[in-house]
Design a protein around this motif. Structure first.
Motif, short mmCIF file in Angstrom:
data_model
loop_
_atom_site.label_atom_id
_atom_site.label_comp_id
_atom_site.label_asym_id
_atom_site.label_seq_id
_atom_site.Cartn_x
_atom_site.Cartn_y
_atom_site.Cartn_z
N UNK A 52 0.84 -1.20 0.00
CA UNK A 52 0.00 0.00 0.00
C UNK A 52 0.88 1.26 0.00
N UNK A 53 1.94 1.20 0.79
CA UNK A 53 2.87 2.35 0.85
C UNK A 53 3.49 2.62 -0.53
N UNK A 54 3.93 1.55 -1.21
CA UNK A 54 4.58 1.73 -2.52
C UNK A 54 3.58 2.14 -3.60
N UNK A 55 2.34 1.68 -3.49
CA UNK A 55 1.30 2.17 -4.41
C UNK A 55 1.15 3.67 -4.26
N UNK A 56 1.13 4.12 -3.00
CA UNK A 56 1.03 5.55 -2.73
C UNK A 56 2.19 6.33 -3.33
N UNK A 57 3.40 5.75 -3.22
CA UNK A 57 4.58 6.41 -3.79
C UNK A 57 4.47 6.52 -5.31
N UNK A 58 3.98 5.45 -5.95
CA UNK A 58 3.84 5.44 -7.42
C UNK A 58 2.79 6.46 -7.87
N UNK A 102 4.39 10.03 -7.40
CA UNK A 102 5.39 10.37 -8.41
C UNK A 102 4.76 10.57 -9.79
N UNK A 103 3.48 10.26 -9.92
CA UNK A 103 2.80 10.42 -11.21
C UNK A 103 2.92 9.21 -12.12
N UNK A 104 3.60 8.17 -11.63
CA UNK A 104 3.80 6.95 -12.42
C UNK A 104 2.47 6.19 -12.59
N UNK A 105 1.63 6.26 -11.55
CA UNK A 105 0.31 5.60 -11.59
C UNK A 105 -0.77 6.67 -11.56
N UNK A 106 -1.78 6.50 -12.42
CA UNK A 106 -2.90 7.46 -12.45
C UNK A 106 -4.23 6.72 -12.36
N UNK A 107 -5.24 7.43 -11.87
CA UNK A 107 -6.62 6.91 -11.83
C UNK A 107 -6.74 5.58 -11.12
N UNK A 108 -6.09 5.47 -9.95
CA UNK A 108 -6.20 4.25 -9.15
C UNK A 108 -7.33 4.44 -8.13
N UNK A 109 -8.10 3.38 -7.92
CA UNK A 109 -9.09 3.39 -6.83
C UNK A 109 -8.83 2.16 -5.98
#
Length: 236
Positions: free
Chosen positions: A41-47, A50-57
């Motif tokens: 969960x922490x690394x998802x937040x980091x991604x 950083x803008x690497x991941x978008x539109x996550x729910x």
């Protein structure tokens, strides 16, 4: 001791990172419960940051997962709002060679099973100590029960050959209460030979909400190991 020096902590972080790396932009993600999943969960937040991941729910499986998701900036939704889950990441207390699991050490297995079973891809993150030849060899089987049914359910479990024990709180007087307001019975079975049958049999006892056997749900198991002081992750 810092994280850099503690190989077990580093290994859990690496497994969490490896799972989080498999999430793609636009995904609806089931967020599991427990120490290794917390790193995912922490690394998802980091991604996301950083803008690497978008539109996550995210769909949390527990109060713990919900708190962590908010802390790390993962937007949350509910099963009422979405019609599918792309990927779920969760831990396990035991994993057998068929990728069947025992879960529920954190008393969140009911919500975890709902979310993990709905996911198109369910990734389990564990360390190698959780791998067993047969379920029930090291870990008791958690069964969530509505409070009024506690005694009859325990009797029914004894008739099945299990030794039930009410899970008591740590630093809290009285029993553990789940996020649903129920109690947990931990059951010792001498041998769980047919997990799929036992899962159904237990869930058919009136008053049982859900048990910790996850049969035929897991797609991928990521296993963290420490060899010669070096953490590594392998796919099982």
């Amino acid at each position: 001791m810092t994280a850099e020096q503690d190989p077990i902590k580093v290994m859990k972080q690496e497994v969490g990172k490896a799972a989080a790396a498999r999430v793609q932009s636009g995904a609806i993600v089931g967020l599991g419960t427990g120490s290794t999943t917390a790193y995912a969960i922490e690394y998802l937040g980091q991604r996301i940051k950083s803008g690497e991941l978008k539109d996550i729910l995210g769909i949390p499986t527990s109060f713990q997962a919900s708190v962590l998701a908010k802390q790390y900036g993962i937007p949350l939704t509910t099963l009422d709002e979405v019609d599918h889950i792309d990927i779920a990441i969760d831990g396990a207390d035991e994993v057998d060679p068929q990728k069947n699991l025992i879960k529920g050490g954190g008393a969140a297995h009911t919500r975890e099973k709902v979310v993990d079973a709905l996911a198109d891809l369910f990734i389990v993150v564990v360390d190698s100590s959780k791998l067993v030849d047969k379920l029930g060899s090291t870990f008791l089987l958690p069964v969530e029960v509505i409070p009024m049914a506690m005694t009859p359910v325990m009797r029914a479990i004894e008739k099945l050959g299990g030794k039930p024990e009410l899970r008591m709180g740590v630093k809290k007087a009285g029993p553990v209460i789940t996020d649903q307001g129920n109690m947990v019975i931990d059951v010792k079975f001498d041998s769980i030979d047919h997990p799929a049958e036992l899962e159904k049999t237990l869930n058919n006892i009136p008053g049982v909400l859900e048990n910790g056997l996850f049969v035929g749900v897991t797609d991928i198991v990521l296993v963290g190991e420490v060899k010669d002081g070096q953490p590594s992750v392998r796919e099982f």
